[in-house]
Design a protein around this motif. Structure first.
Motif, PDB file in Angstrom:
ATOM      1  N   CYS B 103       0.839  -1.205   0.000  1.00 62.92           N
ATOM      2  CA  CYS B 103       0.000   0.000   0.000  1.00 62.92           C
ATOM      3  C   CYS B 103       0.868   1.247   0.000  1.00 62.92           C
ATOM      4  N   CYS B 106      -2.431   5.961  -1.504  1.00 66.03           N
ATOM      5  CA  CYS B 106      -2.895   6.899  -2.530  1.00 66.03           C
ATOM      6  C   CYS B 106      -4.386   7.236  -2.409  1.00 66.03           C
ATOM      7  N   ARG B 107      -5.116   6.486  -1.590  1.00 64.84           N
ATOM      8  CA  ARG B 107      -6.557   6.686  -1.329  1.00 64.84           C
ATOM      9  C   ARG B 107      -7.448   6.451  -2.553  1.00 64.84           C
ATOM     10  N   CYS B 109      -8.671   3.671  -3.240  1.00 64.23           N
ATOM     11  CA  CYS B 109      -9.682   2.757  -2.699  1.00 64.23           C
ATOM     12  C   CYS B 109     -10.801   3.517  -1.999  1.00 64.23           C
ATOM     13  N   CYS B 265      -7.467  -0.384  -6.736  1.00 64.67           N
ATOM     14  CA  CYS B 265      -6.130  -0.199  -6.144  1.00 64.67           C
ATOM     15  C   CYS B 265      -5.049  -0.384  -7.196  1.00 64.67           C
ATOM     16  N   ARG B 270      -4.801  -5.262  -2.489  1.00 61.48           N
ATOM     17  CA  ARG B 270      -6.027  -5.811  -1.907  1.00 61.48           C
ATOM     18  C   ARG B 270      -6.425  -7.135  -2.542  1.00 61.48           C
TER      19      ARG B 270
HETATM   20  S1  SF4 Z   1      -5.709   2.197  -3.411  1.00 60.11           S
HETATM   21 FE1  SF4 Z   1      -5.809   2.074  -1.166  1.00 60.11          FE
HETATM   22  S2  SF4 Z   1      -4.876   0.090  -0.668  1.00 60.11           S
HETATM   23 FE2  SF4 Z   1      -4.284   0.567  -2.793  1.00 60.11          FE
HETATM   24  S3  SF4 Z   1      -2.301   1.590  -2.591  1.00 60.11           S
HETATM   25 FE3  SF4 Z   1      -3.855   3.228  -2.664  1.00 60.11          FE
HETATM   26  S4  SF4 Z   1      -4.337   3.594  -0.471  1.00 60.11           S
HETATM   27 FE4  SF4 Z   1      -3.251   1.630  -0.552  1.00 60.11          FE
END
Ligand code: SF4
Lengths: 198, 310
Positions: B103, B106-107, B109, B265, B270
């Motif tokens: 992880c 990056c948000r 998700c 993601c 995930r």
């Molecule tokens: S999408 Fe969510 S789980 Fe995937 S890298 Fe970005 S913050 Fe981490």
């Protein structure tokens, strides 16, 4: 020699017994819910790509493939001397592995539309994971079972997968930092519309 | 002195009329209260007001409920919104694993989830919270920062730990609900009947993961942003005064798809699958990777695992 063979044989026998015991245990553990079989995810294959998984085409720079447009042995003559490229491909700064590494360690010198394994075997760009897997065996193993890398689609059916090079630019494979999406609003500044109705 | 017995003698009579009038008053008040309650919930139809708990209604009743909801949503959002009732799949227990070594914080998700699950944009509700932590300190909730906002992530010296509903096998939130508006389904997903929730927020107090969220205000969901493919127990539009939570994207996973956060993601952090299928990705992780449970000592028995894929 004969001795060693016998040991190996008996060891194999031992594994078989162990395996049977494991099967039995699995059967017991999942017996009660076994009335209806759980939907199966596709089993991982031993070699190459995972079964039943679509992998998209390799992410070539536009207009660059097939490489034999230029590297046909006539327009551009084969030159196997390690050197700094100046006329073409000078945008590529190799940041991958030891300093001694260069183009023809991975690109096949005879057929530029192919990659080349350490064994000398030529492979298509669409199977580049075999090349990566030569050094990154642990990642390759995890990728094949769907643990390293991203899968999309169905958890119990058809999946799409990505090649290593979709996320890791092969000439500088370290994952590039990106801009995060905005942080959450702090609770003290959360305000609904006053008197708003559901 | 002489007044005293007189007063006492008068008392029973007065009390008699008094209590009968109180009875009359209460009866009137009762009707008035129901009327007021209905009037107070401007958009609440009588059918909705008398609707019973999801687990008690018959198939026929469910059909009328779904029809009513779809009509309401169509009127509100100006487009067709379907409310699904997909049941749990037999032989399936859902599990989730998140790779802490991948992880990057990056948000993607967080917002992918909001889009899929029709959370209120304002007041803001998000089901996933990404915590930034110091590599030096390890998993330390006291000093975790959910508000980090640098130019680029990951930041030197930090790692990121997204937290969402852990779909506990032993869910404290379900135990404390005084009205049975939330429960665990046979496939392991803890769901909420938004029409039965009374908004007491006991479950929010009980959840050690901060995974439940309350609609303090009327949720604002722009019609052009609504995801019209919904499930009754999942991402259908909610109203003010109810609690909501992650359902592993019940509307997707019961149709065989991966949850939205898994697909959005960019780092493949995930992982999701059937814990009862020995061939699944999730089982491979549990059997081959270093796995830990968050707040394991609380005996919540999460079906959400953190692991180090390295
Ligand atoms: S999408 Fe969510 S789980 Fe995937 S890298 Fe970005 S913050 Fe981490």
């Amino acid at each position: 020699m004969a001795d060693r063979k016998r040991t190996a044989a008996s060891a194999a026998g031992g594994f078989a017994v162990l395996g049977a015991a494991c099967l039995l245990a699995t059967g017991l553990a999942f017996g009660p819910s076994g009335a209806q079989e759980p939907p199966k995810a596709p089993a991982p294959q031993d070699e190459g790509a995972p079964q039943d998984i679509q992998v998209p085409a390799p992410p070539f720079t536009e207009g660059i493939f097939p490489c034999t447009q230029c590297h046909d042995g006539k327009t551009v003559k084969l030159n196997t001397t390690r050197r700094k490229l100046v006329d073409m491909h000078d945008d590529i700064v190799l940041q991958h592995g030891p300093a001694s590494r260069w183009c023809l360690d991975c690109h096949d010198p005879q057929d530029r539309d192919k990659l080349r394994l350490a064994s000398g075997e030529r492979i298509e760009f669409s199977r580049s994971y075999l090349l990566c897997g030569q050094c990154h065996g642990d990642k390759f193993r995890d990728w094949r079972v769907g643990v390293h890398g991203k899968r999309t689609g169905e958890w119990n059916g058809k999946k799409q997968y990505l090649l290593c090079v979709h996320c890791h630019y092969p000439h500088a494979p370290h994952f590039k930092p990106i801009k995060p999406l905005p942080p959450p609003v702090r609770p003290e500044t959360l305000r609904g519309e006053k008197g708003a109705q559901p | 002195m002489s007044d005293f017995p007189e007063t006492r003698a008068a008392e029973p009579e007065e009390a008699g009329t008094g209590s009968s009038s109180r009875r009359r008053f209460l009866a009137t008040a009762g009707v008035a209260a129901v009327a007021a309650a209905l009037a107070g919930c401007k958009n609440l139809s009588l059918e909705e007001f008398v609707q019973r708990n999801f687990r008690e209604v018959s198939k026929d009743e469910l059909k009328t409920i779904i029809a009513r909801l779809e009509k309401e949503y169509a009127a509100k959002f100006g487009k067709k919104v379907t409310v699904g009732l997909e049941p749990p799949l037999p032989g399936v227990l859902f599990g989730y694993a998140l790779d802490l070594s991948r992880c990057i914080g990056c948000r993607r998700c967080v917002y992918g989830c909001v889009k899929e699950n029709n959370q209120s944009r304002d007041p803001q509700i998000q089901w996933i919270r990404v915590l930034q932590m110091d590599k030096e300190a390890g998993v330390d909730i006291q000093h975790a920062d959910p508000y980090y906002n640098p130019e680029l992530v990951p930041q030197e010296g930090h790692f990121y730990m997204p937290v969402q509903c852990h779909q506990c096998k032993n869910p404290p939130c379900v135990k404390v609900c005084p009205v049975g508006a939330t429960w665990q389904e046979p496939d392991g997903i803890t769901v909420v009947d938004y029409n039965w929730c009374i908004g007491c927020r006991y479950c929010m107090a009980a959840c050690p993961y901060g995974a439940r969220h309350f609609n303090w205000g009327a949720p604002h969901l722009p019609p052009e942003e609504i995801n019209p493919a919904t499930h009754y127990l999942g991402n259908r539009p909610r109203s003010k005064g109810v609690v909501e939570k992650c359902t592993f994207c019940i509307q997707r996973v019961r149709n065989g798809r991966y949850p939205a956060c898994v697909e959005v993601c960019p780092t493949g952090t995930r992982k999701f699958g059937n814990l009862l299928d020995p061939q699944s990705e999730i089982r491979y992780i549990l059997e081959n990777k270093r796995v830990f449970l968050f707040k394991e000592d609380l005996n919540t028995q999460p079906k959400f695992f953190y692991f180090y894929g390295v």
